[in-house]
Write a protein that holds these residues in place. Structure first.
Motif, PDB file in Angstrom:
ATOM      1  N   PRO A  29       0.837  -1.213   0.000  1.00 50.68           N
ATOM      2  CA  PRO A  29       0.000   0.000   0.000  1.00 50.68           C
ATOM      3  C   PRO A  29       0.864   1.252   0.000  1.00 50.68           C
ATOM      4  O   PRO A  29       1.923   1.285   0.632  1.00 50.68           O
ATOM      5  N   PRO A  84       1.621   5.426  -2.163  1.00 47.09           N
ATOM      6  CA  PRO A  84       1.572   6.204  -3.406  1.00 47.09           C
ATOM      7  C   PRO A  84       2.707   5.787  -4.337  1.00 47.09           C
ATOM      8  O   PRO A  84       3.813   5.448  -3.899  1.00 47.09           O
ATOM      9  N   VAL A 108      -2.449   5.656  -6.127  1.00 42.16           N
ATOM     10  CA  VAL A 108      -2.366   5.253  -4.725  1.00 42.16           C
ATOM     11  C   VAL A 108      -2.995   3.880  -4.567  1.00 42.16           C
ATOM     12  O   VAL A 108      -4.140   3.663  -4.981  1.00 42.16           O
ATOM     13  N   VAL A 109      -2.223   2.966  -3.991  1.00 38.38           N
ATOM     14  CA  VAL A 109      -2.736   1.623  -3.702  1.00 38.38           C
ATOM     15  C   VAL A 109      -3.182   1.608  -2.245  1.00 38.38           C
ATOM     16  O   VAL A 109      -2.382   1.828  -1.329  1.00 38.38           O
ATOM     17  N   SER A 110      -4.480   1.372  -2.028  1.00 41.96           N
ATOM     18  CA  SER A 110      -5.041   1.398  -0.681  1.00 41.96           C
ATOM     19  C   SER A 110      -4.805   0.069   0.036  1.00 41.96           C
ATOM     20  O   SER A 110      -4.651  -0.984  -0.579  1.00 41.96           O
ATOM     21  N   ASP A 111      -4.789   0.136   1.343  1.00 38.90           N
ATOM     22  CA  ASP A 111      -4.623  -1.064   2.163  1.00 38.90           C
ATOM     23  C   ASP A 111      -5.990  -1.722   2.362  1.00 38.90           C
ATOM     24  O   ASP A 111      -7.044  -1.112   2.154  1.00 38.90           O
ATOM     25  N   VAL A 115      -6.559  -5.123  -6.507  1.00 34.72           N
ATOM     26  CA  VAL A 115      -6.876  -3.725  -6.797  1.00 34.72           C
ATOM     27  C   VAL A 115      -6.740  -3.491  -8.300  1.00 34.72           C
ATOM     28  O   VAL A 115      -5.751  -3.904  -8.911  1.00 34.72           O
TER      29      VAL A 115
END
Length: 443
Positions: free
Chosen positions: A401, A403, A421-424, A429
Motif C-alpha cells: 500500500p 503512493p 495510490v494503492v489502498s490497504d 486492486v
C-alpha cells in the motif's frame, strides 16, 4: 496587315518574351535550399535535445524564432570541418550556429543550427543575413579562437584539448585498479555541483588505473557573444581543494583531498574491504518481501552508498569501510525499515512494517476516450518496462500500500507522469489511468 492582325501579333510576341523571362529567372535562381536545412546536407543533422554538455551562457537547442536560412536567396549554406591540432578530424561534439544580423545589438541562435559532426568531422547548416558565429560543444575540447563562418566557403576549424587534472588508482600492493569509478566533489556539501571547475564530476580509470578530469574553459569571445554580452573572462587556473573519491569491487571506498592549483599527479590507494554486513528482512509474520533492496549509507561519508538485493529473506552488503552505516529497506520505493549505527561485520535482523503479501495490482491504461491502449509501456513502482496487453492492462503481485509515481508511454507518443495510490485492506486492486489529457514529456 490589318490593325486586328497587328494587335494579335504584338500580343503573341509579348507572351513569348514573358515566358522566356520567367524561364531565365527560374533557372538563374538555382536549386533553393530548404528552409532551415541546407541542400546536400545529409551528413549533418539537428542534434537531439539534451544530448551533450550545454553551451556556457546559452542554450544548445536553438530557439524557433531565431534567424533562419535566407528565403529566396541563392547563397549557399555555411560549412566546415573540425580538427584537432594535429589535423585529425574530431567526430564527437556539436556545432551551434549563431547569427548577428547587420545593425542589430545582439545575436540569436539560428533555427535548426545545432549540428552534429559527421564521420569526417564536417558539418553543414543554414546561413543568415549577418555575421555567422559557430560555437563548439564538446566535453573535453574547446575551440581555438573565434569561429566566424562565410556562406559558400568551407572553414577548417581547430579545437584544443582542455587542461586536465588526474592520476592513478592503485591497490595496497601498488597494482593498478582497472575500471575504478572516480568522483571529484566539493568539500562543502552545500556547494552547487554546477560551480565545479571540471566538465564532469565522474570518470572511470583505464586498464592501467589512470584517470583524468577536464577543466572547464570559457569559449573564445566572438562577435555574436560580444554583442549579446555573453563573453566570459578566462580566469586563472583553479585553486583550492576538492575531495577525490574512488570505488571498485573488492575494495573499500578510498578518498583523499586534492589540490587544484598543482598539476602533480593524484594517487589514490584502495584498501581491502571490511567484513560484510549480513542480515535478514521479514515482515511481522516472518514472510519475505519479493522485490526488496537494502541501501547502506556511510554516516561519516554521506557520498558512500551501497546496495544489495534481498534474496529470499537474506541480504549481504560488501565492499564496506568500518562504518557506521544507516540501513534502509525499500521495495518499489516504499520504505520498510531503517536501522542506524550498523558496523562492518554485523549480522542484522530487520522487520518490515508492512505485510509482505501486499495486493495484486492491475493497472488499466486507457486513452482519453476510454479505449484500451495496447502496447503502452509502464515504468515506476512495481513496474519495470511493463507492456500493456490486449486489454490495456499490466499486472504486478505483492504490491505494498502507498503512493506510486508512474511514467506511461502511449504507443508512438512521449511519456506522461501519473500518480496512483494503492489502498490497504484489499487483496486485488484495479486502477484505471487515462492518458492523453496532459502535457507530455520528451522521451
Amino acid at each position: 496587315m490589318s490593325a486586328r492582325a497587328s494587335a494579335l501579333l504584338a500580343a503573341f510576341a509579348l507572351a513569348v518574351a514573358s515566358f522566356a523571362l520567367l524561364t531565365f529567372v527560374w533557372g538563374w535562381g538555382g536549386e533553393r535550399p530548404a528552409r532551415g536545412r541546407a541542400r546536400d546536407a545529409a551528413p549533418a543533422r539537428a542534434a537531439p535535445a539534451g544530448h551533450g554538455p550545454r553551451l556556457e551562457g546559452a542554450s544548445a537547442r536553438p530557439r524557433a524564432e531565431g534567424p533562419a536560412l535566407r528565403e529566396g536567396s541563392s547563397a549557399p549554406a555555411v560549412s566546415g570541418r573540425v580538427v584537432d591540432p594535429s589535423g585529425e578530424a574530431i567526430i564527437a561534439g556539436r556545432v551551434a550556429l549563431w547569427c548577428l544580423p547587420a545593425g542589430e545589438a545582439s545575436g540569436a541562435p539560428i533555427a535548426d543550427g545545432a549540428l552534429e559532426l559527421d564521420a569526417s568531422g564536417e558539418f553543414r547548416g543554414p546561413a543568415c543575413e549577418g555575421t555567422i558565429c559557430a560555437e563548439f560543444v564538446h566535453p573535453s575540447m574547446v575551440q581555438r579562437g573565434a569561429w566566424v563562418l562565410e556562406p559558400g566557403r568551407s572553414a577548417r576549424l581547430v579545437a584544443d584539448a582542455l587542461e586536465r587534472r588526474g592520476g592513478a588508482v592503485v591497490d595496497q600492493d601498488d597494482a593498478p585498479v582497472a575500471g575504478a569509478r572516480l568522483q571529484i566533489l566539493a568539500l562543502d556539501e552545500a556547494e552547487d555541483p554546477a560551480a565545479s571547475p571540471f566538465t564532469s564530476q565522474s570518470t572511470v580509470a583505464d586498464a592501467e588505473g589512470n584517470f583524468s578530469f577536464a577543466l572547464r574553459a570559457p569559449p573564445p569571445c566572438d562577435p555574436c557573444r560580444e554583442a549579446s554580452g555573453r563573453c566570459v573572462a578566462d580566469d586563472a587556473s583553479p585553486r583550492g581543494e576538492m575531495l577525490l573519491v574512488a570505488r571498485a569491487p573488492g575494495h573499500r571506498v578510498g578518498e583523499r583531498r586534492v589540490e587544484l592549483a598543482s598539476d602533480a599527479p593524484w594517487r589514490i590507494e584502495l584498501e581491502d574491504p571490511a567484513p560484510p554486513v549480513r542480515g535478514r528482512l521479514v515482515d511481522d509474520s516472518d514472510e519475505a518481501y519479493p522485490r526488496a533492496k537494502i541501501l547502506a549509507r556511510s554516516e561519516p561519508r554521506p557520498y558512500e552508498v551501497h546496495q544489495a538485493s534481498v534474496v529470499g529473506d537474506r541480504f549481504e552488503l560488501t565492499d564496506l569501510g568500518d562504518g557506521p552505516y544507516e540501513l534502509r529497506a525499500i521495495q518499489d520505493g516504499v520504505e520498510l525499515a531503517v536501522r542506524a549505527g550498523v558496523l562492518a561485520g554485523e549480522d542484522v535482523e530487520l522487520g518490515g512494517g508492512l505485510p509482505a503479501a501486499g495486493v495484486a495490482l492491475r493497472l488499466r491504461v486507457l486513452d482519453a476516450a476510454g479505449a484500451a491502449l495496447v502496447g503502452a509501456e509502464v515504468d515506476g513502482g512495481p513496474f519495470v518496462a511493463a507492456e500493456a496487453d490486449s486489454h490495456g492492462e499490466v499486472e504486478a503481485a505483492h504490491v505494498l500500500p502507498g503512493p506510486y509515481n508512474l511514467r506511461i508511454w502511449p504507443p508512438g507518443r512521449g511519456p506522461e507522469r501519473h500518480h496512483v495510490v494503492v489502498s490497504d485492506g484489499a487483496s486485488d486492486v484495479t486502477i484505471e489511468v487515462k492518458v492523453g489529457a496532459q502535457l507530455r514529456e520528451p522521451r
